[in-house]
Write a protein that holds these residues in place. Structure first.
Motif, PDB file in Angstrom:
ATOM      1  N   LYS A 125       0.833  -1.203   0.000  1.00  0.00           N
ATOM      2  CA  LYS A 125       0.000   0.000   0.000  1.00  0.00           C
ATOM      3  C   LYS A 125       0.866   1.251   0.000  1.00  0.00           C
ATOM      4  CE  LYS A 125      -3.769   2.316   2.421  1.00  0.00           C
ATOM      5  NZ  LYS A 125      -4.730   2.252   3.540  1.00  0.00           N
ATOM      6  N   ALA A 126       1.963   1.211   0.741  1.00  0.00           N
ATOM      7  CA  ALA A 126       2.873   2.351   0.750  1.00  0.00           C
ATOM      8  C   ALA A 126       3.497   2.564  -0.624  1.00  0.00           C
ATOM      9  CB  ALA A 126       3.949   2.147   1.814  1.00  0.00           C
ATOM     10  N   MET A 127       3.769   1.453  -1.346  1.00  0.00           N
ATOM     11  CA  MET A 127       4.370   1.564  -2.667  1.00  0.00           C
ATOM     12  C   MET A 127       3.401   2.142  -3.687  1.00  0.00           C
ATOM     13  SD  MET A 127       6.443  -2.063  -2.894  1.00  0.00           S
ATOM     14  CE  MET A 127       6.785  -1.784  -4.646  1.00  0.00           C
ATOM     15  N   PHE A 128       2.140   1.716  -3.631  1.00  0.00           N
ATOM     16  CA  PHE A 128       1.183   2.076  -4.680  1.00  0.00           C
ATOM     17  C   PHE A 128       0.212   3.166  -4.262  1.00  0.00           C
ATOM     18  CE2 PHE A 128       2.581  -2.228  -5.633  1.00  0.00           C
ATOM     19  CZ  PHE A 128       2.936  -2.104  -6.962  1.00  0.00           C
ATOM     20  N   SER A 129       0.484   3.828  -3.170  1.00  0.00           N
ATOM     21  CA  SER A 129      -0.314   4.994  -2.777  1.00  0.00           C
ATOM     22  C   SER A 129       0.522   6.266  -2.745  1.00  0.00           C
ATOM     23  CB  SER A 129      -0.947   4.752  -1.398  1.00  0.00           C
ATOM     24  OG  SER A 129       0.061   4.575  -0.422  1.00  0.00           O
ATOM     25  N   GLY A 130       1.735   6.203  -3.267  1.00  0.00           N
ATOM     26  CA  GLY A 130       2.567   7.396  -3.352  1.00  0.00           C
ATOM     27  C   GLY A 130       3.441   7.637  -2.152  1.00  0.00           C
ATOM     28  N   GLN A 131       3.360   6.792  -1.112  1.00  0.00           N
ATOM     29  CA  GLN A 131       4.186   7.016   0.063  1.00  0.00           C
ATOM     30  C   GLN A 131       5.628   6.532  -0.137  1.00  0.00           C
ATOM     31  OE1 GLN A 131       2.276   5.283   3.500  1.00  0.00           O
ATOM     32  NE2 GLN A 131       0.225   5.874   2.802  1.00  0.00           N
ATOM     33  N   LYS A 132       5.828   5.687  -1.119  1.00  0.00           N
ATOM     34  CA  LYS A 132       7.144   5.126  -1.355  1.00  0.00           C
ATOM     35  C   LYS A 132       7.396   5.070  -2.851  1.00  0.00           C
ATOM     36  CE  LYS A 132       9.982   1.185   0.073  1.00  0.00           C
ATOM     37  NZ  LYS A 132       9.996  -0.097   0.810  1.00  0.00           N
ATOM     38  N   GLU A 133       8.599   5.412  -3.255  1.00  0.00           N
ATOM     39  CA  GLU A 133       8.929   5.387  -4.677  1.00  0.00           C
ATOM     40  C   GLU A 133       9.139   3.953  -5.153  1.00  0.00           C
ATOM     41  OE1 GLU A 133      11.057   9.695  -5.403  1.00  0.00           O
ATOM     42  OE2 GLU A 133      12.324   7.910  -5.113  1.00  0.00           O
ATOM     43  N   VAL A 134       8.791   3.725  -6.419  1.00  0.00           N
ATOM     44  CA  VAL A 134       8.915   2.402  -7.010  1.00  0.00           C
ATOM     45  C   VAL A 134       9.747   2.497  -8.277  1.00  0.00           C
ATOM     46  CG1 VAL A 134       6.723   1.572  -6.073  1.00  0.00           C
ATOM     47  CG2 VAL A 134       6.764   2.703  -8.299  1.00  0.00           C
ATOM     48  N   PHE A 135      10.277   1.359  -8.698  1.00  0.00           N
ATOM     49  CA  PHE A 135      11.071   1.280  -9.914  1.00  0.00           C
ATOM     50  C   PHE A 135      10.251   0.610 -11.013  1.00  0.00           C
ATOM     51  CE2 PHE A 135      14.231   1.559  -6.576  1.00  0.00           C
ATOM     52  CZ  PHE A 135      15.160   2.438  -7.103  1.00  0.00           C
ATOM     53  N   THR A 136      10.390   1.122 -12.215  1.00  0.00           N
ATOM     54  CA  THR A 136       9.710   0.552 -13.372  1.00  0.00           C
ATOM     55  C   THR A 136      10.729   0.288 -14.475  1.00  0.00           C
ATOM     56  OG1 THR A 136       9.239   2.734 -14.303  1.00  0.00           O
ATOM     57  CG2 THR A 136       7.569   1.783 -12.845  1.00  0.00           C
ATOM     58  N   ASP A 137      10.415  -0.705 -15.312  1.00  0.00           N
ATOM     59  CA  ASP A 137      11.281  -0.960 -16.457  1.00  0.00           C
ATOM     60  C   ASP A 137      10.745  -0.234 -17.673  1.00  0.00           C
ATOM     61  OD1 ASP A 137       9.070  -2.389 -17.171  1.00  0.00           O
ATOM     62  OD2 ASP A 137      10.016  -4.363 -17.078  1.00  0.00           O
ATOM     63  N   ASP A 159       8.995  -1.261 -20.104  1.00  0.00           N
ATOM     64  CA  ASP A 159       7.643  -1.646 -20.491  1.00  0.00           C
ATOM     65  C   ASP A 159       6.605  -1.279 -19.449  1.00  0.00           C
ATOM     66  OD1 ASP A 159       8.547  -2.783 -22.878  1.00  0.00           O
ATOM     67  OD2 ASP A 159       9.049  -4.667 -21.856  1.00  0.00           O
ATOM     68  N   GLY A 160       6.999  -0.635 -18.391  1.00  0.00           N
ATOM     69  CA  GLY A 160       6.051  -0.193 -17.382  1.00  0.00           C
ATOM     70  C   GLY A 160       5.792  -1.178 -16.265  1.00  0.00           C
ATOM     71  N   TRP A 161       6.546  -2.272 -16.199  1.00  0.00           N
ATOM     72  CA  TRP A 161       6.370  -3.239 -15.107  1.00  0.00           C
ATOM     73  C   TRP A 161       7.008  -2.687 -13.834  1.00  0.00           C
ATOM     74  CZ3 TRP A 161       3.681  -7.832 -15.498  1.00  0.00           C
ATOM     75  CH2 TRP A 161       3.327  -8.224 -16.788  1.00  0.00           C
ATOM     76  N   ILE A 162       6.273  -2.764 -12.737  1.00  0.00           N
ATOM     77  CA  ILE A 162       6.797  -2.339 -11.445  1.00  0.00           C
ATOM     78  C   ILE A 162       7.760  -3.412 -10.945  1.00  0.00           C
ATOM     79  CG2 ILE A 162       6.220  -1.596  -9.111  1.00  0.00           C
ATOM     80  CD1 ILE A 162       5.141   0.169 -11.355  1.00  0.00           C
ATOM     81  N   LEU A 163       8.975  -3.032 -10.616  1.00  0.00           N
ATOM     82  CA  LEU A 163      10.004  -3.967 -10.222  1.00  0.00           C
ATOM     83  C   LEU A 163      10.071  -4.084  -8.701  1.00  0.00           C
ATOM     84  CD1 LEU A 163      12.858  -2.847 -12.655  1.00  0.00           C
ATOM     85  CD2 LEU A 163      11.203  -4.700 -12.970  1.00  0.00           C
ATOM     86  N   ILE A 164      10.019  -5.323  -8.217  1.00  0.00           N
ATOM     87  CA  ILE A 164      10.200  -5.620  -6.796  1.00  0.00           C
ATOM     88  C   ILE A 164      11.310  -6.650  -6.689  1.00  0.00           C
ATOM     89  CG2 ILE A 164       9.155  -6.522  -4.690  1.00  0.00           C
ATOM     90  CD1 ILE A 164       6.476  -5.544  -5.628  1.00  0.00           C
ATOM     91  N   ASP A 165      12.375  -6.291  -6.013  1.00  0.00           N
ATOM     92  CA  ASP A 165      13.544  -7.167  -5.896  1.00  0.00           C
ATOM     93  C   ASP A 165      13.294  -8.190  -4.790  1.00  0.00           C
ATOM     94  OD1 ASP A 165      15.983  -8.305  -6.146  1.00  0.00           O
ATOM     95  OD2 ASP A 165      17.108  -6.692  -5.190  1.00  0.00           O
ATOM     96  N   ARG A 166      12.511  -9.192  -5.147  1.00  0.00           N
ATOM     97  CA  ARG A 166      12.129 -10.230  -4.190  1.00  0.00           C
ATOM     98  C   ARG A 166      11.750 -11.486  -4.970  1.00  0.00           C
ATOM     99  NH1 ARG A 166      13.228 -10.527   1.248  1.00  0.00           N
ATOM    100  NH2 ARG A 166      11.708 -11.893   2.289  1.00  0.00           N
ATOM    101  N   SER A 167      11.881 -12.645  -4.362  1.00  0.00           N
ATOM    102  CA  SER A 167      11.475 -13.880  -5.029  1.00  0.00           C
ATOM    103  C   SER A 167       9.972 -13.892  -5.242  1.00  0.00           C
ATOM    104  CB  SER A 167      11.895 -15.097  -4.191  1.00  0.00           C
ATOM    105  OG  SER A 167      11.376 -16.285  -4.738  1.00  0.00           O
ATOM    106  N   GLY A 168       9.566 -14.300  -6.421  1.00  0.00           N
ATOM    107  CA  GLY A 168       8.143 -14.337  -6.736  1.00  0.00           C
ATOM    108  C   GLY A 168       7.485 -15.671  -6.481  1.00  0.00           C
ATOM    109  N   LYS A 169       8.170 -16.565  -5.779  1.00  0.00           N
ATOM    110  CA  LYS A 169       7.643 -17.909  -5.568  1.00  0.00           C
ATOM    111  C   LYS A 169       6.317 -17.891  -4.828  1.00  0.00           C
ATOM    112  CE  LYS A 169       8.908 -22.377  -3.530  1.00  0.00           C
ATOM    113  NZ  LYS A 169       9.970 -23.128  -2.787  1.00  0.00           N
ATOM    114  N   HIS A 170       6.194 -17.059  -3.796  1.00  0.00           N
ATOM    115  CA  HIS A 170       4.986 -17.040  -2.971  1.00  0.00           C
ATOM    116  C   HIS A 170       4.251 -15.694  -3.056  1.00  0.00           C
ATOM    117  CE1 HIS A 170       6.082 -20.885  -1.213  1.00  0.00           C
ATOM    118  NE2 HIS A 170       7.274 -20.398  -0.908  1.00  0.00           N
ATOM    119  N   PHE A 171       4.599 -14.874  -4.047  1.00  0.00           N
ATOM    120  CA  PHE A 171       3.903 -13.588  -4.153  1.00  0.00           C
ATOM    121  C   PHE A 171       2.443 -13.804  -4.531  1.00  0.00           C
ATOM    122  CE2 PHE A 171       2.761  -9.569  -6.293  1.00  0.00           C
ATOM    123  CZ  PHE A 171       3.085  -8.684  -5.279  1.00  0.00           C
TER     124      PHE A 171
END
Length: 328
Positions: free
Chosen positions: A67-79, A81-93
């Motif tokens: 919520k902090a990432m997608f409500s403007g409280q925290k900056e996010v990285f995009t590639d 193509d516009g994909w939001i990048l999260i440096d974490r394993s996606g196994k259980h996301f």
């Protein structure tokens, strides 16, 4: 760049990829300030190489790091193509997203997998999923698959054997109980006996009690017990005479050990028979008239009882000339 200017380009880049490239570089930092109102918009999230689609409404539903990432409280990285990048394993996301959507999720089987989900929930600060994982870990405590007691005294050994309702297989191994040197294959055979003990304990876990004895007088000896008494014994040591001196030889009678282990299952305590089934079988057997009065008498309390079987099988051989009797 604000979220108002970044979002339209992210969702319309397929229509004009050439015009979107200058606006969104390969890796860009932007914020989602003011994007909460666009709850029906889908967001493309790249978590460690795994791609996910989710709405802003789901991602901002609970007070979490998402919520902090997608409500403007925290900056996010995009590639690019516009994909939001999260440096974490996606196994259980996916499990995290399912919990945010429905308020619950079916956790994977296995304690380790649940611990992995708990680590992801802790990273994203999803409190409800953390509590669900903690409750599951507390309720489903995995017991050790096989527990093998190691006896430290004769009293302890007798107590274990007498109190056990299952057959008992005991292995004594103590390499220091030797006054001669070992043959070349003795160490390998001793390890083979120990490995066989481990395999049998895993195969018959729950049906046979396996115990280890490291204080006995033998070098390598198997003992088999049923209903509190010794049934058989297989001693795997022998004395050989080579190069004008005595040597101790440890053997590996694998087939005989397997046989005696299976024989102990004859003394396994079985559950009581079903009385209803016995009554139905007795009526059917009586109606056929296939038994005689002598057979009825033999099946009563005065019939033949289970005959005791005691075998002591020793592989120990003395092949030295000094140990032979005169005249042989």
């Amino acid at each position: 760049m604000s979220g108002d200017s970044c979002l339209p380009q992210r969702h319309t880049h397929s229509a004009s990829s050439s015009s979107a490239s200058p606006a969104c570089p390969k890796t860009k930092t932007c914020s989602y300030r003011g994007a909460v109102g666009l709850g029906n918009k889908y967001v493309r999230v790249n978590v460690g190489g795994s791609l996910f689609y989710a709405t802003l409404q789901v991602l901002t539903r609970q007070n979490s790091m998402l919520k902090a990432m997608f409500s403007g409280q925290k900056e996010v990285f995009t590639d690019k193509d516009g994909w939001i990048l999260i440096d974490r394993s996606g196994k259980h996301f996916g499990s995290v997203l399912c919990f945010l959507r429905d308020g619950t999720v079916a956790l994977p089987k296995g304690r380790q997998a649940v611990q992995e989900v708990f680590a992801e929930a802790k990273y994203y600060d999803v409190q409800g999923l953390m509590e669900l994982c903690q409750n599951t870990l507390q309720d489903n405590k995995e017991l050790p698959m096989c527990v093998i007691p190691v006896v430290t005294s004769r009293k302890e050994e007798e107590k274990l054997i007498q109190s056990s309702t299952k057959p008992v297989v005991k292995l004594v191994y103590n390499r220091s109980n030797n006054k001669y040197s070992y043959t070349s294959n003795s160490d390998d055979n001793l390890l083979k006996n120990i490995e066989l003990f481990d395999r049998l304990s895993l195969s018959f876990n729950g049906r046979v009690l396996f115990i280890k004895d490291v204080i006995g007088d033998e070098i390598c000896c198997w003992s088999f017990y049923g209903q509190g008494r010794k049934l058989a014994e297989v001693c795997c040591t022998s004395i050989v005479y080579a190069t004008e001196k005595k040597q101790t030889k440890v053997e590996f009678p694998e087939a005989r050990i397997y046989e005696e282990t299976l024989n102990t299952l004859l003394y396994e305590t079985m559950p009581p028979p079903d009385t209803v089934l016995l009554e139905a079988t007795r009526r059917s057997f009586t109606s056929c008239g296939s038994h005689s009065e002598e057979e009825e008498g033999g099946a009563g309390p005065g019939g033949a009882e289970l005959r005791e079987r005691v075998r002591r099988i020793h592989v120990k051989r003395y092949s030295t000339y000094d140990d032979r009797q005169l005249g042989h």
